[in-house]
Design a protein around this motif. Structure first.
Motif: not given
Length: 151
Positions: A2-3, A42, A80, A133
């Protein structure tokens, strides 16, 4: 993979302590705010936690206060996921001050999955494992250049 996720805020008078800068406790609150906004984006936020009857809770923080934030400062709170396994997710944070393009705060949090009813640890469900992720290693989460150009 993911970012990262960004939340933009402005430092308010209630964030300031007797020394005239943002109180240390506020940074922890902002960590929670940006983490909650990220998981909601998300699709696995607090509402889904209640439906699944399990949740992720913080078990360890590491924090580095680099520069003081002051009233009126525009900040970008970035977070993150850096790692993930069956029992833990690892989240990182970088808080950036726009006016002088400074990283003012860095942190890491270790999270574990629990059953809400008992508070006991449990293995993460596929829902968490799929959504949470780690950041793509090609992405530099400390690069705020796109935010500088936009301001």
């Amino acid at each position: 993979m993911t970012t990262f996720f960004d939340l933009e805020i402005q430092v308010q008078p209630e964030h300031i302590d007797l020394l005239g800068h943002v109180n240390n406790v506020v940074y922890v609150s902002w960590m929670q705010d940006v983490a909650h906004a990220h998981i909601a984006a998300l699709g696995v936020g607090l509402e889904q936690y209640m439906q699944m009857k399990h949740a992720m809770v913080a078990v360890e923080h590491q924090m580095q206060y680099r520069k003081a934030a002051l009233e009126g400062d525009q900040l970008i709170l970035r977070t993150w996921f850096s790692d993930l396994n069956a029992m833990y997710s690892f989240r990182e944070y970088a808080f950036f001050r726009v006016r002088d393009q400074a990283l003012i705060f860095l942190a890491k949090t270790k999270w574990t999955c629990i059953e809400i009813a008992t508070g006991r640890p449990k293995r993460m469900s596929p829902t968490f494992l799929n959504a949470y992720q780690p950041l793509d290693p090609e992405i530099n989460p400390y690069d705020f250049s796109d935010k500088i150009e936009a301001s």
